[in-house]
Design a protein around this motif. Structure first.
Motif, mmCIF file in Angstrom:
data_model
loop_
_atom_site.group_PDB
_atom_site.id
_atom_site.type_symbol
_atom_site.label_atom_id
_atom_site.label_comp_id
_atom_site.label_asym_id
_atom_site.label_seq_id
_atom_site.Cartn_x
_atom_site.Cartn_y
_atom_site.Cartn_z
ATOM 1 N N GLU A 298 29.605 -52.454 -34.021
ATOM 2 C CA GLU A 298 29.189 -51.073 -34.293
ATOM 3 C C GLU A 298 28.880 -50.863 -35.775
ATOM 4 N N VAL A 299 27.846 -50.076 -36.028
ATOM 5 C CA VAL A 299 27.431 -49.725 -37.388
ATOM 6 C C VAL A 299 27.752 -48.243 -37.592
ATOM 7 N N MET A 300 28.236 -47.861 -38.751
ATOM 8 C CA MET A 300 28.559 -46.454 -39.068
ATOM 9 C C MET A 300 29.490 -45.839 -38.019
ATOM 10 N N GLU A 301 30.529 -46.563 -37.691
ATOM 11 C CA GLU A 301 31.441 -46.148 -36.622
ATOM 12 C C GLU A 301 32.085 -44.783 -36.908
ATOM 13 N N LEU A 302 32.352 -44.501 -38.188
ATOM 14 C CA LEU A 302 33.127 -43.305 -38.526
ATOM 15 C C LEU A 302 32.258 -42.089 -38.846
ATOM 16 N N TYR A 303 30.962 -42.268 -38.927
ATOM 17 C CA TYR A 303 30.067 -41.165 -39.305
ATOM 18 C C TYR A 303 29.306 -40.677 -38.067
ATOM 19 N N VAL A 308 26.292 -43.465 -31.106
ATOM 20 C CA VAL A 308 26.817 -44.804 -31.397
ATOM 21 C C VAL A 308 25.629 -45.729 -31.622
ATOM 22 N N ILE A 309 25.675 -46.475 -32.738
ATOM 23 C CA ILE A 309 24.619 -47.462 -33.011
ATOM 24 C C ILE A 309 25.266 -48.803 -33.321
ATOM 25 N N GLY A 310 24.557 -49.872 -33.084
ATOM 26 C CA GLY A 310 25.108 -51.181 -33.423
ATOM 27 C C GLY A 310 24.366 -52.297 -32.714
ATOM 28 N N PHE A 311 24.880 -53.511 -32.925
ATOM 29 C CA PHE A 311 24.216 -54.702 -32.391
ATOM 30 C C PHE A 311 25.057 -55.358 -31.305
ATOM 31 N N GLY A 312 24.384 -55.812 -30.283
ATOM 32 C CA GLY A 312 25.034 -56.597 -29.241
ATOM 33 C C GLY A 312 24.023 -57.635 -28.772
ATOM 34 N N CYS A 319 20.192 -57.416 -29.814
ATOM 35 C CA CYS A 319 19.514 -56.150 -29.513
ATOM 36 C C CYS A 319 20.204 -55.046 -30.308
ATOM 37 N N GLY A 320 19.461 -53.999 -30.630
ATOM 38 C CA GLY A 320 20.058 -52.821 -31.247
ATOM 39 C C GLY A 320 20.350 -51.810 -30.141
ATOM 40 N N PHE A 321 21.519 -51.198 -30.183
ATOM 41 C CA PHE A 321 21.889 -50.178 -29.195
ATOM 42 C C PHE A 321 21.945 -48.811 -29.876
ATOM 43 N N SER A 338 21.092 -37.545 -35.898
ATOM 44 C CA SER A 338 19.653 -37.855 -35.913
ATOM 45 C C SER A 338 19.326 -38.782 -37.075
ATOM 46 N N ASP A 339 19.884 -38.477 -38.253
ATOM 47 C CA ASP A 339 19.673 -39.350 -39.425
ATOM 48 C C ASP A 339 20.167 -40.749 -39.140
ATOM 49 N N LYS A 340 21.387 -40.791 -38.590
ATOM 50 C CA LYS A 340 22.039 -42.079 -38.335
ATOM 51 C C LYS A 340 21.199 -42.943 -37.386
#
Ligand code: HXC
Length: 514
Positions: A298-303, A308-312, A319-321, A338-340
């Motif tokens: 997960e990327v930017m888990e706390l913001y 939820v965004i991240g790689f798997g 892939c980006g999720f 939206s920014d995230k």
């Protein structure tokens, strides 16, 4: 001098310079719970892979008695090495030497390794631990920052740029990390701010600590400047290595494919979403029921945790999720989420990473707060990012897909390649309650039992619109699938999309709603 004496002399010189700011300064660094610049580089890179350059560079400052000062390496270590065997350019500011402050030659060392990274098309890692512009060097320091920012911008979207904040990153220095792709922070160690507490006190009369102003948590939870939060430097280095393993080394490359593994059996995809559509669940469970070995970085888990965004990995490939998180604010879209999401979509698109979107959200967040914070402009970023992205884009509509959010979350209309919906999907202009209240207001008000009439109209609306079949009948949804088919449909869609090729209108660049 004989060769032997020359070699002895070289070794002596190297040992001297590698002492950095000397034993006392190194002790002070350790007392702050910080590793030295050299220890950091060695801990991040593969064993014995680090090759240092410009060790003997000296500063050229002559004012304020600087001509008598020796600053080993001019306060920054630069070089190349490997992570998982893949080449990397790296620099680390050495706080033990003049507080890691940035003078002309310090900046030249950094810009040289940046030029190298861009030319060789390999990732750049910058470790920041510095008091900022070297005050004694005046405009030369400012010029140095400008040269760095310019290169950060040139390299953006060509090579991955990672910034690691392991100490102060003060004043204009913060803008290099802000221009890079991923910022790593460590609790109690990272401090990032434009104006420090002492200036704030003298100008505004406000007392604030460095931690409260720009500590690791502040940037991970509040400002969104940081993408990865760690409790220790070593945890941070593990995060860096994981990320480097997941992303391609440049924009013409693909991430390394690894041996695929099935998701773990403990994630049962058809048992995660509650029967009652009002109840929350954790979207991470759905992601992990789909990805290889149930791994998700997960990327930017706390913001903005409502998205939820991240790689798997899927079949061994990164892939980006992008996934709404129903357990936080029902997964609603707002300015921050939206920014995230938009920035992450652009990252994936720049680096050839297919995007999988999991959708369950009630639309954009209403209210004067959001309107005044600019939800129109911020919300538009997602529309822009998805529309512009040409990598494979696949959407799974799990439950709610209401209003503008339906369009924004990689709908067919923004050129999703595949849109699949679960039978639980509700695709409508707004939620059934709100819709019934507006459309059937007169009937409800004039009914003998308004509440019973309201419920009846809500049910009517649900039956008519809050399902996937109206959208499927128009071809906006390609197929209604059972939850257990999700991974196999995604794998198929990804393999079909492997040679995807689309051309966009020629232009210098677009004008996204920054
Ligand atoms: C020159 C500096 C320096 C600087 C620190 N040092 N910052 N030297 N220029 N900017 C030196 C100190 O003089 C000291 O040298 C050594 O580094 C360690 O600093 P300390 O203050 O003893 O350390 P510490 O108590 O840990 O405090 C660290 C600090 C503090 C919070 C970073 O040094 C500080 O506030 N520095 C100034 C931060 C700042 O305002 N920078 C912004 C500059 S303007 P000795 O010889 O005693 O060991 C800027 C604009 C750039 O950056 C704009 C670009 C667009």
């Amino acid at each position: 001098m004989s060769l032997k004496r020359n070699i002895q002399d070289l070794r002596k010189r190297k040992i001297e310079v590698q002492k950095g700011g000397g034993d006392k300064a190194i002790e002070k660094q350790a007392a702050m719970g910080k590793l030295t610049a050299r220890e950091r580089i060695l801990a991040i890179l593969d064993k014995n892979s680090f090759h240092e350059y410009d060790l003997f560079v000296e500063h050229l400052a002559r004012d304020f008695n600087m001509e008598n000062k020796v600053l080993h390496g001019d306060g920054v270590i630069t070089g190349t090495g490997t992570i998982h065997g893949s080449p990397i350019c790296i620099y680390a500011q050495d706080f033990t030497v003049a507080g890691g402050s940035l003078g002309l030659m310090h900046a030249r060392k950094i810009t040289k390794i940046m030029d190298h990274a861009l030319k060789m098309r390999v990732p750049l890692i910058g470790i920041n631990d510095s008091g900022g512009a070297r005050i004694q060097e005046g405009v030369n320091s400012l010029a140095g920052y400008g040269e760095i920012f310019f290169r950060n911008t040139l390299a953006s979207g060509v090579i991955p740029q990672l910034s690691v904040i392991l100490g102060p990153c003060a004043g204009g220095a913060v803008y290099s990390p802000a221009l890079t792709d991923f910022v790593f922070v460590v609790e109690n160690i990272s401090k990032m701010f434009i104006t420090g507490p002492s200036v704030i006190k003298s100008v505004l009369g406000e007392e604030i600590t460095m931690e409260e102003l720009g500590g690791a948590r502040v940037h991970s939870e509040v400002t969104g400047n940081a993408h990865f939060f760690a409790k220790s430097e070593l945890e941070c280095f593990d995060q860096i290595k994981t990320l480097i393993g997941l992303i391609p080394r440049n924009n013409t490359d693909k991430a390394v494919k690894i041996e695929p593994k099935e998701p773990l059996k403990k994630y049962k995809i058809d048992k995660i979403v509650p029967n009652n559509a009002r109840l929350p669940y954790d979207i991470n469970d759905i992601i992990k029921s789909i990805t290889d070995n149930s791994e998700f970085f997960e990327v930017m888990e706390l913001y903005a945790p409502n998205i939820v965004i991240g790689f798997g990995r899927m079949n061994g490939e990164t892939c980006g999720f992008v996934a709404n998180q129903p357990k936080v604010l029902a997964g609603v879209l707002d300015c921050d989420s939206s920014d995230k999401a938009a920035r992450f979509i652009r990252y994936c698109d720049s680096f050839n990473i297919p995007i999988i979107t999991l959708e369950d959200m009630p639309g954009y967040l209403p209210g004067a707060d959001q309107e005044h914070m600019g939800v129109i402009r911020h919300g538009a970023k997602i529309l822009y990012a998805y529309s512009e992205a040409t990598v494979p884009k696949i959407t799974i509509i799990i439950r709610k897909a209401y209003g503008g959010g339906y369009i924004a979350m990689n709908s067919r209309h923004l050129r999703a390649d595949f849109v699949f919906a679960w039978p639980t999907a509700e695709i409508a202009v707004m939620g059934p309650e709100g819709a019934a209240n507006i459309v059937f207001r007169k009937e409800i008000e004039s009914a003998e039992d308004p509440e019973a009439m309201r419920q009846q109209k809500i049910e009517e609306y649900k039956t008519k619109f809050a399902n996937p079949y109206v959208a499927a009948a128009k071809g906006y949804v390609d197929q209604v699938i059972e939850p257990f088919e999700t991974r196999s449909m995604l794998l198929h869609a990804l393999s079909v999309s492997e040679n995807k090729s689309v051309s966009m209108p020629r232009k210098k660049h677009g004008i996204p709603p920054f």
